[in-house]
Design an enzyme around this catalytic site. Structure first.
Site, mmCIF file in Angstrom:
data_model
loop_
_atom_site.group_PDB
_atom_site.id
_atom_site.type_symbol
_atom_site.label_atom_id
_atom_site.label_comp_id
_atom_site.label_asym_id
_atom_site.label_seq_id
_atom_site.Cartn_x
_atom_site.Cartn_y
_atom_site.Cartn_z
ATOM 1 N N HIS A 134 -9.817 1.895 -0.482
ATOM 2 C CA HIS A 134 -8.466 1.692 -0.490
ATOM 3 C C HIS A 134 -7.870 1.027 -1.895
ATOM 4 O O HIS A 134 -8.231 -0.052 -2.030
ATOM 5 C CB HIS A 134 -8.129 0.825 0.662
ATOM 6 C CG HIS A 134 -6.429 0.911 1.120
ATOM 7 N ND1 HIS A 134 -5.555 1.653 0.262
ATOM 8 C CD2 HIS A 134 -5.856 0.360 1.913
ATOM 9 C CE1 HIS A 134 -4.344 1.184 0.760
ATOM 10 N NE2 HIS A 134 -4.538 0.400 1.893
ATOM 11 N N GLU A 184 -1.672 5.391 13.513
ATOM 12 C CA GLU A 184 -1.227 6.715 12.834
ATOM 13 C C GLU A 184 -1.463 7.941 13.520
ATOM 14 O O GLU A 184 -0.818 8.848 13.584
ATOM 15 C CB GLU A 184 -2.074 6.769 11.524
ATOM 16 C CG GLU A 184 -1.493 7.910 10.352
ATOM 17 C CD GLU A 184 -1.967 7.835 9.164
ATOM 18 O OE1 GLU A 184 -1.687 8.674 8.454
ATOM 19 O OE2 GLU A 184 -3.151 7.245 8.774
ATOM 20 N N PHE A 213 1.755 -3.188 4.000
ATOM 21 C CA PHE A 213 2.266 -4.702 4.504
ATOM 22 C C PHE A 213 3.528 -4.694 4.736
ATOM 23 O O PHE A 213 4.318 -4.581 3.657
ATOM 24 C CB PHE A 213 1.487 -5.717 3.833
ATOM 25 C CG PHE A 213 -0.209 -5.947 4.273
ATOM 26 C CD1 PHE A 213 -0.782 -5.137 5.096
ATOM 27 C CD2 PHE A 213 -1.001 -6.862 3.857
ATOM 28 C CE1 PHE A 213 -2.042 -5.311 5.601
ATOM 29 C CE2 PHE A 213 -2.194 -6.954 4.058
ATOM 30 C CZ PHE A 213 -2.739 -6.358 5.035
ATOM 31 N N CYS A 220 0.868 -1.198 -0.120
ATOM 32 C CA CYS A 220 -0.066 -0.122 0.038
ATOM 33 C C CYS A 220 0.765 1.346 -0.124
ATOM 34 O O CYS A 220 0.162 2.381 -0.066
ATOM 35 C CB CYS A 220 -0.732 -0.102 1.275
ATOM 36 S SG CYS A 220 -1.836 -1.458 1.216
ATOM 37 N N LYS A 238 -9.671 8.149 1.908
ATOM 38 C CA LYS A 238 -9.987 6.832 1.386
ATOM 39 C C LYS A 238 -11.461 6.773 2.072
ATOM 40 O O LYS A 238 -12.172 5.678 1.497
ATOM 41 C CB LYS A 238 -9.016 5.668 2.313
ATOM 42 C CG LYS A 238 -7.846 5.647 1.616
ATOM 43 C CD LYS A 238 -6.944 4.629 2.462
ATOM 44 C CE LYS A 238 -5.283 4.614 1.867
ATOM 45 N NZ LYS A 238 -4.658 5.338 2.076
ATOM 46 N N HIS A 242 -2.859 8.419 5.839
ATOM 47 C CA HIS A 242 -3.097 6.791 5.287
ATOM 48 C C HIS A 242 -4.315 6.392 5.451
ATOM 49 O O HIS A 242 -4.936 5.890 4.538
ATOM 50 C CB HIS A 242 -2.086 5.818 5.845
ATOM 51 C CG HIS A 242 -1.980 4.526 5.209
ATOM 52 N ND1 HIS A 242 -1.891 4.296 3.734
ATOM 53 C CD2 HIS A 242 -2.140 3.453 5.828
ATOM 54 C CE1 HIS A 242 -2.014 3.071 3.531
ATOM 55 N NE2 HIS A 242 -2.139 2.248 4.722
#
Length: 413
Positions: free
Chosen positions: A340, A314, A399, A163, A335, A303
């Protein structure tokens, strides 16, 4: 050489629409691009919703024969690149072709093509597999096809960092121009894995929202009732250009890229490091790269995936880096509207950040109806905010604990 790098062209393919204006209007209106999955039968699937791209015709951007030899993610990348190049007014010709390159980010590549031909192989045998099978699905064919169709012969590469891939691609392209290895780069992120295997894979990780009865409410970053992210697809492609080149062409400049941070969590395959330690280091590296103090940032495009751990950590990471100033800092997750886009997210969100600077509007975080007491910052809830943005940050975390931060500034001449 440390040349300055600016954004002069934008191309967007997202669940909100095709092109700049459709996307920006939807963002400012707080509209959601999420709906029920239409690509395949979701009977038995825990999650039945996604952010599908609508009304996209590959033949609008490339010959039909070539489009048939590309996975959907490559078609999205080519379309975004062509739009960005046209928007910039940059003309690729024999005199400059070797000085313009392509670098894209992608998470999973042509999963749809892989599924399609695996079924064909199992049902009809080896002769059912197209000779274009491999070139259709490998991640580096996105920049490869862009190069072939647009004539860009400079540095050509793909970043595959889940991502964070789109943001890493833009950051690496930025450095290529800064050090003088190219004068311009077509860069961004792309993904298209709304497929049976793609969806069920993330369901198995318990990463996806199961708010199937209210798709447009499902992506709700920083909200107490968030239950996972919503899979989406699309591309965000930019023309990055040396400032000298852009000024010489009298090009429109959306924003200047002034900082790029990277870090690794070194912690877990899918979970962020505790207290957002890796994310905090990444943001600090971005600030250091730009020569800025935390209070110089006017806006963060987070994010903000709408998963319980990501949004919490975050938030903690932002507090770690920005201290008391974090409570005065507008933060939003686009998002909430797009879903996403995995490897495509960083490209799209860098564009949204540049447009926030260019147009003086901060997009909202929609569906923030029940604030999480542990996520207690200013997430620009539900309504866009008119505000001058001189310097902005955008975050992407992937990830494997791979993190990217980009910092953009208003170009004032």
């Amino acid at each position: 050489m440390n040349r300055r790098v600016v954004i002069t062209g934008i191309g967007l393919v997202t669940p909100l629409g095709i092109g700049i204006e459709d996307n920006w209007t939807a963002l400012c209106n707080g509209e959601s691009g999420i709906g029920e999955i239409t690509r395949f039968d979701t009977t038995g699937y825990a999650s039945k919703i996604a952010g599908e791209v609508k009304d996209f015709c590959a033949e609008d951007y490339m010959p039909a024969k070539q489009a048939k030899r590309m996975d959907q993610f490559i078609c999205y990348a080519v379309a975004g690149a062509r739009m960005a190049l046209e928007d910039s007014g940059y003309v690729v010709n024999s005199s400059n072709a070797t000085r313009i390159g392509v670098m894209t980010g992608c998470g999973l590549g042509g999963l749809g093509t892989m599924e399609k031909y695996h079924k064909a192989l199992m049902k009809k045998g080896p002769k059912a597999v197209s000779p274009f099978f491999i070139p259709m699905l490998i991640a580096n064919m996105a920049p490869g096809q862009i190069s072939i169709l647009l004539g860009a012969k400079g540095p050509n590469s793909t970043i595959v960092t889940a991502c964070a891939a789109g943001s890493h691609a833009i950051g690496d392209a930025y450095h290529i121009i800064r050090r003088g290895d190219a004068d311009a780069m077509i860069s961004g992120g792309v993904e298209s894995v709304i497929t049976p295997l793609g969806i069920v894979g993330f369901i198995s990780l318990k990463a996806l929202s199961t708010r199937n009865d209210a798709p447009k409410k499902a992506s709700r970053p920083f909200d107490r009732d968030r239950d996972g992210f919503v899979m989406a697809e699309g591309s965000g492609m930019l023309i990055l250009e040396s400032l000298e080149s852009a000024v010489r062409r009298d090009a429109k400049i959306y924003a200047e890229i002034i900082g790029y941070g990277m870090s690794g969590d070194g912690y877990h395959m899918t979970a962020p490091s505790p207290e957002g330690e890796g994310a905090a280091r990444c943001m600090r590296e971005g600030l250091k790269s730009a020569g800025l103090m935390p209070a110089d940032i006017d806006y963060i495009n987070a994010h903000g995936t709408s998963t319980p751990l990501n949004d919490l950590f975050e938030t903690i990471a932002i507090k770690t880096v920005f201290g008391d100033y974090s409570y005065k800092l507008p933060i939003s997750s686009t998002k909430s509207m797009t879903g996403h886009m995995l490897g495509g997210a960083g490209g799209v969100e860098t564009i949204f950040t540049a447009l926030a600077i260019d147009r003086g509007v901060i997009p909202p975080t929609i569906n923030l109806e029940n604030p999480d007491p542990e996520c207690d910052l200013d997430y620009v809830p539900n309504t866009a905010r008119k505000q001058d943005v001189k310097i902005a940050m955008t975050n992407s975390f992937g990830f494997g604990g791979t993190n990217a931060t980009l910092i953009l500034r208003n170009y004032e001449g």
